[in-house]
Write an enzyme that holds these catalytic residues in place. Structure first.
Site, PDB file in Angstrom:
ATOM      1  N   CYS A 269       0.910  -1.095   0.009  1.00 42.22           N
ATOM      2  CA  CYS A 269       0.017  -0.047   0.271  1.00 42.22           C
ATOM      3  C   CYS A 269       1.229   1.289   0.370  1.00 42.22           C
ATOM      4  CB  CYS A 269      -0.452   0.021   0.913  1.00 42.22           C
ATOM      5  SG  CYS A 269      -2.605  -1.025   1.597  1.00 42.22           S
TER       6      CYS A 269
ATOM      7  N   HIS B 227      -9.250   4.142  -1.955  1.00 39.21           N
ATOM      8  CA  HIS B 227      -7.661   3.586  -1.167  1.00 39.21           C
ATOM      9  C   HIS B 227      -7.232   2.728  -2.414  1.00 39.21           C
ATOM     10  CE1 HIS B 227      -4.071   1.864   0.277  1.00 39.21           C
ATOM     11  NE2 HIS B 227      -4.806   1.334   1.119  1.00 39.21           N
TER      12      HIS B 227
ATOM     13  N   CYS C 109       0.258   2.211   6.921  1.00 36.35           N
ATOM     14  CA  CYS C 109       0.514   1.040   6.811  1.00 36.35           C
ATOM     15  C   CYS C 109       1.181   0.176   5.843  1.00 36.35           C
ATOM     16  CB  CYS C 109      -0.101   0.492   7.876  1.00 36.35           C
ATOM     17  SG  CYS C 109      -2.093   0.858   7.133  1.00 36.35           S
TER      18      CYS C 109
END
Length: 389
Positions: A91, A345, A375
């Site tokens: 990510c 996202h 994260c």
């Protein structure tokens, strides 16, 4: 030592990562190409001067295979002489691209670089890069973690349990994210960063009218009887409403040496001040934002009180709320224009999306220092500090 500054930052609107999403018809190469083209146009920089384009993409398979960033640069009309590469830190892939671009500029390897990212989760769903029946981890990991690793949703539940984050707190945080995003859109605060694409002008997942009452009616998203037996402490409070959705989008930032910006007559949005990356427990894989925050503050010689704005990726509400408990950060300074729960996202694009939103928010609010952290799967996290100059 040279410094590295951001002089322009843009992103697409973020679409739902589903077949009926607003951007599902757009090939991921074209999503990224749109931001690169807009970045060059808005900055006025001669693309011949770009030393490298570094892009993040998580599921590098199918339409996102074969070094997507290179073909996006070519599609955007950049000269063939401009190189490009695609990186994967899950990510945080495009935040890592920012780190690499800035570090290249600071070291003198680059004068001008682009950091960017893309993910089309409607066309290349998550885990598409792991064929059915294949093990991406190998026997050494199985030996080191004999009980087995867990999906991110289970990690989010374990974090909620460990830090006693309640369903009500997570839902309230999610509602706040949507309201902040809607307020920012209504006030025109995203206008400077968003590059409309094929009639799509706004983020598709923002729900201004959502409420804690509405979210309270949603079912747990990750309940699994096997994990329930293994982890009896889990209360199963993570839902589709208090976690980030799946999305399509792209984003890009233009990074260069401060002296280069001065020579070209460009006014920087912010200086890339300090960087950190860290590993953490891959079972509680989303907690690395805590040590990453501590590490980057230490490297910068700053305290939490020095930071005016934070961008902490809202992969799950429980992650941000646990981070806040550990750091003591003021939530009024966190994700002030909404976060991933509302905006979305699109995995590989999220790092530079956060940077784009952050540098524009810094200018709009007169913030001196800002901190961004994310994260990442596997127990990883990136963090960086930006300074307005």
């Amino acid at each position: 030592m040279r410094d590295a500054v951001v002089v322009e930052a843009v992103r697409t609107p973020i679409g739902k990562g589903k077949p009926n999403g607003a951007l599902a018809h757009v090939h991921p190469v074209e999503l990224l190409a749109h931001t690169l083209r807009t970045l060059v146009e808005r900055s006025g920089v001669d693309p011949e001067l770009i030393d490298d384009v570094i892009g993040g993409t998580v599921d590098q398979v199918g339409e996102q295979a074969m070094n997507t960033t290179r073909y996006a640069a070519l599609s955007a009309g950049l000269p063939e002489s401009v190189p490009a590469t695609t990186v994967d830190r899950q990510c945080g892939s495009s935040q890592q691209a920012v780190h690499f671009a800035a570090q290249g500029v600071i070291s003198g390897a680059y004068d001008i670089a682009v950091a960017c990212g893309v993910e089309s989760m409607s066309r290349v769903p998550m885990w598409s890069n792991v064929p059915e029946g294949k093990d991406p981890f190998g026997p050494g990991i199985a030996a080191r973690y004999p009980e087995g690793l867990v999906p991110q949703g289970i990690s989010a539940e374990l974090i909620a349990a460990k830090w006693s984050v309640t369903r009500e707190q997570m839902d309230a945080f999610a509602v706040s994210s949507h309201r902040r995003a809607a307020t920012a859109w209504d006030a025109g605060l995203f206008d400077a960063e968003v590059a409309p694409l094929e009639g799509v002008t706004r983020d598709e997942c923002v729900r201004p009218g959502t409420s804690t009452e509405v979210l309270a009616g949603l079912r747990p998203a990750y309940h699994d009887p096997v994990f329930a037996e293994r982890f009896p402490q889990i209360e199963w409070n993570v839902t589709a409403g208090n976690a980030s959705p799946v999305n399509d989008g792209a984003s890009a930032v233009l990074v260069m040496a401060g002296e280069t910006a001065a020579r070209l007559g460009l006014r920087p949005l912010a200086r890339l001040h300090s960087f950190a990356v860290t590993g953490s427990d891959p079972l509680l894989m989303l907690t690395g934002v805590v040590p990453a925050t501590e590490k980057v503050l230490r490297r910068a010689g700053l305290s939490l009180d020095d930071i005016d704005l934070f961008e902490v990726n809202e992969a799950f509400s429980s992650v941000v709320l646990a981070w806040q408990q550990e750091t003591g950060a003021d939530l009024d300074k966190v994700n002030v224009h909404g976060g991933a729960v509302a905006l979305g996202h699109p995995l590989g694009a999220s790092g530079t999306r956060l940077t784009t939103t952050l540098v524009h928010a810094m200018r709009e609010r007169g913030a001196r220092y800002a901190l961004q952290t994310m994260c990442e799967a596997g127990g990883l996290a990136n963090a960086m500090i930006l300074e307005r100059i």
